[in-house]
Design a protein around this motif. Structure first.
Motif, PDB file in Angstrom:
ATOM      1  N   VAL A 324      -6.345   4.451 -22.243  1.00 50.69           N
ATOM      2  CA  VAL A 324      -4.914   4.676 -22.087  1.00 50.69           C
ATOM      3  C   VAL A 324      -4.532   4.419 -20.647  1.00 50.69           C
ATOM      4  O   VAL A 324      -4.823   5.206 -19.765  1.00 50.69           O
ATOM      5  N   ARG A 325      -3.909   3.273 -20.416  1.00 51.96           N
ATOM      6  CA  ARG A 325      -3.530   2.946 -19.054  1.00 51.96           C
ATOM      7  C   ARG A 325      -2.042   3.089 -18.828  1.00 51.96           C
ATOM      8  O   ARG A 325      -1.568   2.861 -17.734  1.00 51.96           O
ATOM      9  N   ALA A 326      -1.301   3.352 -19.899  1.00 49.19           N
ATOM     10  CA  ALA A 326       0.148   3.409 -19.698  1.00 49.19           C
ATOM     11  C   ALA A 326       0.699   4.717 -20.216  1.00 49.19           C
ATOM     12  O   ALA A 326       0.030   5.431 -20.929  1.00 49.19           O
TER      13      ALA A 326
ATOM     14  N   PRO B  44      -5.702  -4.092  -2.709  1.00 49.82           N
ATOM     15  CA  PRO B  44      -4.939  -5.112  -3.430  1.00 49.82           C
ATOM     16  C   PRO B  44      -4.958  -4.859  -4.933  1.00 49.82           C
ATOM     17  O   PRO B  44      -5.701  -4.018  -5.412  1.00 49.82           O
ATOM     18  N   ASN B  45      -4.146  -5.585  -5.665  1.00 44.06           N
ATOM     19  CA  ASN B  45      -4.114  -5.456  -7.127  1.00 44.06           C
ATOM     20  C   ASN B  45      -5.503  -5.686  -7.690  1.00 44.06           C
ATOM     21  O   ASN B  45      -6.215  -6.589  -7.275  1.00 44.06           O
ATOM     22  N   GLY B  46      -5.861  -4.833  -8.625  1.00 41.95           N
ATOM     23  CA  GLY B  46      -7.148  -5.016  -9.300  1.00 41.95           C
ATOM     24  C   GLY B  46      -8.329  -4.503  -8.510  1.00 41.95           C
ATOM     25  O   GLY B  46      -9.468  -4.769  -8.852  1.00 41.95           O
ATOM     26  N   ALA B  47      -8.067  -3.736  -7.441  1.00 40.06           N
ATOM     27  CA  ALA B  47      -9.172  -3.269  -6.609  1.00 40.06           C
ATOM     28  C   ALA B  47      -9.920  -2.109  -7.253  1.00 40.06           C
ATOM     29  O   ALA B  47     -11.037  -1.800  -6.871  1.00 40.06           O
ATOM     30  N   GLY B  48      -9.295  -1.450  -8.237  1.00 42.72           N
ATOM     31  CA  GLY B  48      -9.973  -0.341  -8.903  1.00 42.72           C
ATOM     32  C   GLY B  48      -9.368   1.019  -8.637  1.00 42.72           C
ATOM     33  O   GLY B  48      -9.965   2.038  -8.970  1.00 42.72           O
ATOM     34  N   LYS B  49      -8.172   1.049  -8.075  1.00 41.89           N
ATOM     35  CA  LYS B  49      -7.545   2.333  -7.752  1.00 41.89           C
ATOM     36  C   LYS B  49      -7.210   3.113  -9.019  1.00 41.89           C
ATOM     37  O   LYS B  49      -7.574   4.282  -9.173  1.00 41.89           O
ATOM     38  N   THR B  50      -6.486   2.448  -9.934  1.00 41.41           N
ATOM     39  CA  THR B  50      -6.080   3.142 -11.160  1.00 41.41           C
ATOM     40  C   THR B  50      -7.299   3.584 -11.967  1.00 41.41           C
ATOM     41  O   THR B  50      -7.342   4.692 -12.495  1.00 41.41           O
ATOM     42  N   THR B  51      -8.307   2.724 -12.037  1.00 43.58           N
ATOM     43  CA  THR B  51      -9.511   3.069 -12.787  1.00 43.58           C
ATOM     44  C   THR B  51     -10.149   4.340 -12.216  1.00 43.58           C
ATOM     45  O   THR B  51     -10.567   5.237 -12.952  1.00 43.58           O
ATOM     46  N   THR B  52     -10.222   4.414 -10.882  1.00 49.48           N
ATOM     47  CA  THR B  52     -10.774   5.608 -10.246  1.00 49.48           C
ATOM     48  C   THR B  52      -9.982   6.845 -10.651  1.00 49.48           C
ATOM     49  O   THR B  52     -10.553   7.879 -11.017  1.00 49.48           O
TER      50      THR B  52
END
Ligand code: ATP
Ligand code: MG
Lengths: 326, 316
Positions: A324-326, B44-52
């Motif tokens: 779930v990313r959104a 930058p975009n796609g660096a892994g911030k959201t995943t972390t």
């Protein structure tokens, strides 16, 4: 590197109540629900109205006159109330469930909700139960209307066994709706686009109503020997054909309903009925007691409930794996 | 854990790993976030911030390493973590057909906040983000900035101990950004540890106590802005000189301690190993030039970021 695979803690049902309440109130106050209700009333009321007219002309005494409201095909239209329900319940269920999960995804509310103390189990189950309760409310209302109309127009109250059979019919109808609700929710988990998920659910519905009977028929014919050597062969072929047909929830529902609403039903299938009459000396017209009828349709009921659980479990497994990313 | 510093960490990641197939979205990072600080995740975009961030909340499984949030394991004890951590996702969404208050009531029910307290806590939270007067308007009518603020209100209502904000300022105008950052400072004042990811570097710089620079799933740099500047731009005092009438670079290069002189928009940027402002002024005036500007430059995160990734690209 070691994977973090310990057991998760906390009840999987934490938060189930709030989700259920929200879904139910969302459904009941939505425009969609009003459209569905309208739809049901139009398609349900029409056959019932015609049937009642037909029944009023019947003069011979009938023990189960009241139940005939649901099953008799009126002269004016070749569709009985229960046959209309066989079509409509899936549509209602699909209407309630096709965007259950993906709409949250598209509105970007899913990750916000899932970042609250709630497991996905509870979210999915809450949505399912909310939809099922909505369906139950709508169907109960419809039944009450039909019973009321019957009471007024036939001028006689239903007897105890008729009420019992009517209630059992309602329960079976809700279970049938549950199967299609689970199917719709499965598609809403699989597809991000609500249009795709609605299309797939409707496609499956059409498949089961139009194509599957033909395919099952063709397969059965293909297995038929050139010449039947015994009654048993005929019976087993018919059983095979029936087994195929019963893969469609509509067939299970139809048989369960016939078993309940036509108390004289003792077997499904033309030949099976014939054989039963001859070998056991049973007379076509005598009705079974309620518990015997229930016993007769027990496999159909368990089939519906098992189907509902299986489809829901698949939806659950797919949803667990989804990121779930959104 | 005998180290007294570590006891105060609210988030503690060791060798945290996330694989998508063979791609390493987050590549064995170590990260600790202290109580009451504002920590910025940059990259930058796609660096892994959201995943972390998703791994911290137990919203996605880890592929390896360990992570603890407030002493709980987000994989095994997600409910405990999510009860205490507020999350504002990237491009947050609300139920448009409901009002702000109704949206928060639903969350309050999920959080099992006692019914008697719900109304008061919701109003308090909406007041904190200045949405109290539109509390009963449908969220469909809200602007982007108002939605972000409503997201903050949810965290305030939750009384979270840690707030995780993914790109909280993206899509906001400068004024709305300023307001939102004020609210983030407000969270810190209320003793909430804040973890935020952002692209607006100069803004981040103004609120963050520490930052981590992500690059291809790894943490390239971590520390305070000044520490990063020293690491990337070299230790030293950058100053800006604007003068005319003489050969400015030649004069400036003659000053002891000056390492570099770079033209920058009609002026010159000097990096020296000490503060050379006084000497520079003297030399220019002595050489007959007219000095129009002389300023000490704050190390800017933007510059650190740009320089770092330029060098990383060149090295690759
Ligand atoms: N479901 C997925 N399957 C495969 N790869 C993925 C998946 N989700 C993310 N990735 C990859 O993981 C990497 C990290 O993505 P992530 O969203 O964490 O970046 P980010 O730093 O948040 O970027 P942005 O600033 O754009 O939000 C990216 O290279 C992305 O392509
Ligand atoms: Mg991101």
């Amino acid at each position: 590197m070691q994977r973090n695979q310990g057991r998760r803690e906390g009840s999987p049902f934490t938060g189930l109540g709030p989700v259920f309440v929200k879904e139910l109130s969302d459904h009941l106050s939505s425009t969609r629900m009003m459209v569905l209700t309208l739809f049901v009333i139009v398609f349900g009321a029409l056959p019932v109205g015609f049937t009642l007219q037909t029944l009023r002309q019947v003069t011979q005494s009938d023990q189960f006159l009241f139940l005939r409201i649901f099953t008799v095909e009126p002269e004016q239209a070749p569709i009985s109330f229960y046959a209309a329900l066989t079509f409509m319940i899936p549509l209602m269920a699909i209407g309630l469930g096709f965007d259950a999960v993906n709409s949250e995804f598209n509105r970007r509310t899913l990750s916000r909700v899932l970042s609250q103390p709630i497991y996905r189990d509870a979210l999915l189950l809450g949505k399912f139960l909310g939809g099922l309760a909505t369906l139950a409310v709508a169907l109960t209302a419809l039944f009450l209307i039909v019973f009321g109309a019957g009471l007024l127009l036939l001028g006689l109250p239903p007897r105890g066994p008729e009420v019992a059979r009517g209630l059992a019919f309602l329960v079976v109808a809700i279970a049938y709706g549950g199967v299609w609700l689970a199917v719709a929710m499965l598609f809403s988990v699989i597809f991000r686009s609500t249009a795709t998920s609605a299309l797939c659910a409707l496609g499956l519905w059409l498949f089961f109503f139009i194509l599957w009977p033909m395919i099952a028929q063709a397969i059965t014919t293909g297995f038929a020997p050139s010449q039947f050597r015994s009654v048993d062969e005929v019976l087993s072929l018919e059983a095979f054909g029936q087994a195929l047909q019963r893969l469609s929830p509509g067939t299970l529902f139809g048989e369960a309903v016939i078993g309940l609403l036509q108390p004289e039903t003792k077997a499904f299938g033309q030949f099976a009925n014939l054989v039963m009459q001859q070998t056991r000396g049973m007379i076509q017209g005598t009705p079974l007691p309620f518990d015997q009828s229930l016993l007769l349709i027990w496999p159909q009921i368990t089939g519906l409930i098992a189907g509902m659980i299986v489809v829901f479990s698949i939806a659950y497994i797919v949803f667990q794996r989804e990121e779930v990313r959104a | 854990m005998s180290d007294p510093l570590e006891v105060d960490n609210v988030i503690e990641a060791r060798g945290l790993l996330k694989l998508y197939g063979s791609a390493r979205a987050v590549d064995a990072i170590d990260l600790s976030i202290r109580k009451g600080e504002i920590f910025g995740l940059l990259g930058p975009n796609g660096a892994g911030k959201t995943t972390t961030i998703l791994m911290m909340l137990g919203l996605t499984e880890t592929s390896g390493g360990s992570i603890e949030v407030l002493g709980f394991n987000p994989v095994r004890q997600p409910l405990e973590v999510k009860r205490r951590v507020g999350y504002l996702p990237d491009a947050v969404g609300f139920y448009d057909n409901l009002t702000a208050r109704e949206n928060l009531v639903y969350i309050a029910r999920l959080l099992d906040i006692p019914r008697r307290q719900t109304t008061a806590r919701i109003m308090e939270a909406l007041e904190a983000v200045q949405l109290a007067d539109v509390a009963d308007k449908r969220v469909a009518t809200y602007s982007r900035g108002m939605r972000q603020r409503l997201g903050i209100a949810e965290i305030v209502m939750k009384k979270a101990e840690v707030a995780i904000l993914d790109e909280p300022t993206s899509g906001l105008d400068p004024h709305a950004t300023f307001e939102l950052l004020e609210m983030i400072r407000g969270l810190k004042k209320a003793n909430v540890a804040v973890l935020l990811s952002s692209h607006l570097l100069d803004r981040v710089q103004s609120v963050c106590d520490r930052v981590a620079l992500f690059n291809k799933g790894k943490i390239a740099l971590m520390g305070t802005v000044v520490e990063l500047a020293n690491q990337v731009l070299g230790a030293g005092h950058p100053i800006l000189v604007e003068a005319s009438g003489i050969d400015v670079p030649a004069v400036l290069k003659g000053i002891e301690g000056v390492q570099r002189v770079v033209p920058e928009g009609g002026a010159w940027r000097i990096v020296a190993d000490r503060d050379v402002r006084a000497v520079a002024a003297q030399r220019i005036v002595a050489a007959g030039g007219s000095l129009t500007r002389l300023a000490e430059l704050q190390p800017s995160l933007e510059e650190v970021y740009t320089r770092y990734f330029e060098e990383a690209r060149r090295a690759a």
